[in-house]
Design a protein around this motif. Structure first.
Motif, PDB file in Angstrom:
ATOM      1  N   ALA A 167      15.968   5.521  -2.447  1.00 57.35           N
ATOM      2  CA  ALA A 167      15.164   4.742  -2.012  1.00 57.35           C
ATOM      3  C   ALA A 167      13.751   4.772  -2.122  1.00 57.35           C
ATOM      4  O   ALA A 167      13.201   6.037  -1.892  1.00 57.35           O
ATOM      5  CB  ALA A 167      15.382   4.252  -0.527  1.00 57.35           C
ATOM      6  N   ILE A 168      12.851   3.821  -2.752  1.00 52.82           N
ATOM      7  CA  ILE A 168      11.413   4.098  -2.942  1.00 52.82           C
ATOM      8  C   ILE A 168      10.986   3.463  -1.634  1.00 52.82           C
ATOM      9  O   ILE A 168      11.057   2.184  -1.473  1.00 52.82           O
ATOM     10  CB  ILE A 168      10.652   3.583  -4.141  1.00 52.82           C
ATOM     11  CG1 ILE A 168      11.575   4.414  -5.327  1.00 52.82           C
ATOM     12  CG2 ILE A 168       9.263   3.631  -4.351  1.00 52.82           C
ATOM     13  CD1 ILE A 168      12.527   3.753  -6.065  1.00 52.82           C
ATOM     14  N   LYS A 169      10.081   4.071  -0.783  1.00 51.17           N
ATOM     15  CA  LYS A 169       9.601   3.629   0.489  1.00 51.17           C
ATOM     16  C   LYS A 169       8.140   3.626   0.825  1.00 51.17           C
ATOM     17  O   LYS A 169       7.400   4.528   0.318  1.00 51.17           O
ATOM     18  CB  LYS A 169      10.485   4.043   1.302  1.00 51.17           C
ATOM     19  CG  LYS A 169      11.825   3.977   1.643  1.00 51.17           C
ATOM     20  CD  LYS A 169      12.440   4.773   2.874  1.00 51.17           C
ATOM     21  CE  LYS A 169      13.832   4.470   3.105  1.00 51.17           C
ATOM     22  NZ  LYS A 169      14.342   4.819   4.215  1.00 51.17           N
ATOM     23  N   SER A 170       7.445   2.685   1.400  1.00 50.42           N
ATOM     24  CA  SER A 170       6.030   2.956   1.805  1.00 50.42           C
ATOM     25  C   SER A 170       6.370   3.286   3.408  1.00 50.42           C
ATOM     26  O   SER A 170       7.493   3.110   3.851  1.00 50.42           O
ATOM     27  CB  SER A 170       5.168   1.729   1.799  1.00 50.42           C
ATOM     28  OG  SER A 170       5.712   0.770   2.480  1.00 50.42           O
ATOM     29  N   PRO A 171       5.232   3.736   3.887  1.00 51.86           N
ATOM     30  CA  PRO A 171       5.498   3.770   5.530  1.00 51.86           C
ATOM     31  C   PRO A 171       5.943   2.454   6.127  1.00 51.86           C
ATOM     32  O   PRO A 171       6.467   2.799   7.164  1.00 51.86           O
ATOM     33  CB  PRO A 171       3.812   3.973   5.767  1.00 51.86           C
ATOM     34  CG  PRO A 171       3.417   4.604   4.780  1.00 51.86           C
ATOM     35  CD  PRO A 171       3.749   3.815   3.529  1.00 51.86           C
ATOM     36  N   SER A 172       5.854   1.348   5.601  1.00 57.22           N
ATOM     37  CA  SER A 172       6.121   0.210   6.220  1.00 57.22           C
ATOM     38  C   SER A 172       7.440  -0.662   5.547  1.00 57.22           C
ATOM     39  O   SER A 172       7.923  -1.526   6.088  1.00 57.22           O
ATOM     40  CB  SER A 172       4.954  -0.641   6.684  1.00 57.22           C
ATOM     41  OG  SER A 172       4.377  -1.171   5.164  1.00 57.22           O
ATOM     42  N   HIS A 173       7.595  -0.392   4.511  1.00 54.53           N
ATOM     43  CA  HIS A 173       8.564  -1.271   3.618  1.00 54.53           C
ATOM     44  C   HIS A 173       9.479  -0.372   2.732  1.00 54.53           C
ATOM     45  O   HIS A 173       9.008   0.704   2.078  1.00 54.53           O
ATOM     46  CB  HIS A 173       7.771  -2.169   2.799  1.00 54.53           C
ATOM     47  CG  HIS A 173       7.093  -3.345   3.469  1.00 54.53           C
ATOM     48  ND1 HIS A 173       5.849  -3.216   3.965  1.00 54.53           N
ATOM     49  CD2 HIS A 173       7.587  -4.385   3.905  1.00 54.53           C
ATOM     50  CE1 HIS A 173       5.392  -4.226   4.554  1.00 54.53           C
ATOM     51  NE2 HIS A 173       6.282  -5.014   4.571  1.00 54.53           N
ATOM     52  N   ASP A 232       0.911  -0.967  -0.039  1.00 53.15           N
ATOM     53  CA  ASP A 232       0.030  -0.020  -0.049  1.00 53.15           C
ATOM     54  C   ASP A 232       0.888   1.127  -0.004  1.00 53.15           C
ATOM     55  O   ASP A 232       1.751   1.467   0.631  1.00 53.15           O
ATOM     56  CB  ASP A 232      -0.888   0.113   1.319  1.00 53.15           C
ATOM     57  CG  ASP A 232      -2.135  -0.820   1.104  1.00 53.15           C
ATOM     58  OD1 ASP A 232      -2.385  -1.407  -0.078  1.00 53.15           O
ATOM     59  OD2 ASP A 232      -2.581  -1.504   2.197  1.00 53.15           O
ATOM     60  N   GLY A 233       0.508   2.152  -0.701  1.00 49.14           N
ATOM     61  CA  GLY A 233       0.917   3.570  -0.526  1.00 49.14           C
ATOM     62  C   GLY A 233       0.687   4.313   0.613  1.00 49.14           C
ATOM     63  O   GLY A 233      -0.276   3.979   1.474  1.00 49.14           O
ATOM     64  N   LYS A 246       3.558  14.452  -9.245  1.00 52.58           N
ATOM     65  CA  LYS A 246       4.237  13.246  -8.445  1.00 52.58           C
ATOM     66  C   LYS A 246       5.244  12.335  -9.289  1.00 52.58           C
ATOM     67  O   LYS A 246       6.480  12.229  -9.241  1.00 52.58           O
ATOM     68  CB  LYS A 246       3.441  12.235  -7.381  1.00 52.58           C
ATOM     69  CG  LYS A 246       4.560  11.501  -6.360  1.00 52.58           C
ATOM     70  CD  LYS A 246       3.616  10.526  -5.568  1.00 52.58           C
ATOM     71  CE  LYS A 246       4.589   9.834  -4.555  1.00 52.58           C
ATOM     72  NZ  LYS A 246       3.726   9.146  -3.872  1.00 52.58           N
ATOM     73  N   ALA A 247       4.827  11.691 -10.354  1.00 56.45           N
ATOM     74  CA  ALA A 247       5.710  11.066 -11.113  1.00 56.45           C
ATOM     75  C   ALA A 247       6.564  11.670 -12.068  1.00 56.45           C
ATOM     76  O   ALA A 247       7.843  11.031 -12.281  1.00 56.45           O
ATOM     77  CB  ALA A 247       4.585  10.330 -12.298  1.00 56.45           C
ATOM     78  N   THR A 248       6.443  13.011 -12.248  1.00 53.36           N
ATOM     79  CA  THR A 248       7.317  13.636 -12.906  1.00 53.36           C
ATOM     80  C   THR A 248       8.036  14.829 -12.056  1.00 53.36           C
ATOM     81  O   THR A 248       8.942  15.539 -12.817  1.00 53.36           O
ATOM     82  CB  THR A 248       6.334  14.663 -14.094  1.00 53.36           C
ATOM     83  OG1 THR A 248       5.518  15.366 -13.322  1.00 53.36           O
ATOM     84  CG2 THR A 248       5.707  13.830 -15.290  1.00 53.36           C
ATOM     85  N   ALA A 284       3.577   5.216  -8.728  1.00 44.81           N
ATOM     86  CA  ALA A 284       2.766   3.996  -9.195  1.00 44.81           C
ATOM     87  C   ALA A 284       1.531   3.599  -8.684  1.00 44.81           C
ATOM     88  O   ALA A 284       0.187   3.687  -9.528  1.00 44.81           O
ATOM     89  CB  ALA A 284       3.583   2.702  -9.296  1.00 44.81           C
ATOM     90  N   PRO A 285       1.300   3.662  -7.322  1.00 48.22           N
ATOM     91  CA  PRO A 285       0.061   3.349  -6.485  1.00 48.22           C
ATOM     92  C   PRO A 285      -1.042   4.547  -6.809  1.00 48.22           C
ATOM     93  O   PRO A 285      -2.194   4.410  -7.119  1.00 48.22           O
ATOM     94  CB  PRO A 285       0.239   3.160  -5.146  1.00 48.22           C
ATOM     95  CG  PRO A 285       1.729   2.922  -4.982  1.00 48.22           C
ATOM     96  CD  PRO A 285       2.391   3.801  -6.418  1.00 48.22           C
ATOM     97  N   ASP A 286      -0.511   5.676  -6.650  1.00 49.67           N
ATOM     98  CA  ASP A 286      -1.337   7.105  -7.173  1.00 49.67           C
ATOM     99  C   ASP A 286      -1.940   7.031  -8.387  1.00 49.67           C
ATOM    100  O   ASP A 286      -3.094   7.133  -8.698  1.00 49.67           O
ATOM    101  CB  ASP A 286      -0.645   8.164  -6.877  1.00 49.67           C
ATOM    102  CG  ASP A 286      -0.046   8.366  -5.498  1.00 49.67           C
ATOM    103  OD1 ASP A 286      -0.770   7.985  -4.531  1.00 49.67           O
ATOM    104  OD2 ASP A 286       1.220   8.471  -5.235  1.00 49.67           O
ATOM    105  N   LEU A 287      -1.018   6.691  -9.477  1.00 48.04           N
ATOM    106  CA  LEU A 287      -1.412   6.503 -10.831  1.00 48.04           C
ATOM    107  C   LEU A 287      -2.529   5.681 -11.241  1.00 48.04           C
ATOM    108  O   LEU A 287      -3.423   5.796 -11.776  1.00 48.04           O
ATOM    109  CB  LEU A 287      -0.149   6.551 -11.790  1.00 48.04           C
ATOM    110  CG  LEU A 287       0.836   7.554 -11.761  1.00 48.04           C
ATOM    111  CD1 LEU A 287       2.199   7.160 -12.312  1.00 48.04           C
ATOM    112  CD2 LEU A 287       0.153   8.849 -12.605  1.00 48.04           C
TER     113      LEU A 287
END
Length: 101
Positions: A21-27, A8-9, A96-98, A48-51
């Protein structure tokens, strides 16, 4: 919306030392080398999750708005508000993606 198997994002980019580093709140999601091009790649990955969510919402509204009788698109006032909200999510995800967010 369908259930997804990905983490999850929201996802974010944390740049330090020799990597992004691409991070989520937990990973940690992914590590990307440190360079301007790789930073752009990391921004795209983190969005990616937002898109996906924005596209799923727009897709669901499009399917509900399509009138099979006359072939046109028809929106109620409620649908217009939902469409505008989904469009704003899409614009935020694109930013965000750009790297514009």
């Amino acid at each position: 919306m369908p259930e997804h198997k990905y983490t999850d994002g929201p996802w974010r980019v944390d740049s330090a030392f020799t990597r992004h580093a691409i991070k989520s709140p937990s990973h940690d999601i992914a590590l990307v080398a440190l360079s301007p091009q790789h930073e752009a790649n990391a921004q795209l990955i983190s969005a990616a999750p937002d898109l996906l969510q924005a596209l799923e919402e727009l897709d669901a509204m499009y399917a509900r708005a399509w009138d099979t009788t006359d072939g046109g698109l028809h929106f109620s006032a409620e649908s217009v508000a939902k469409f505008e909200a989904a469009h704003e999510k899409a614009r935020a995800a694109i930013a965000k993606a750009t790297g514009q967010a």
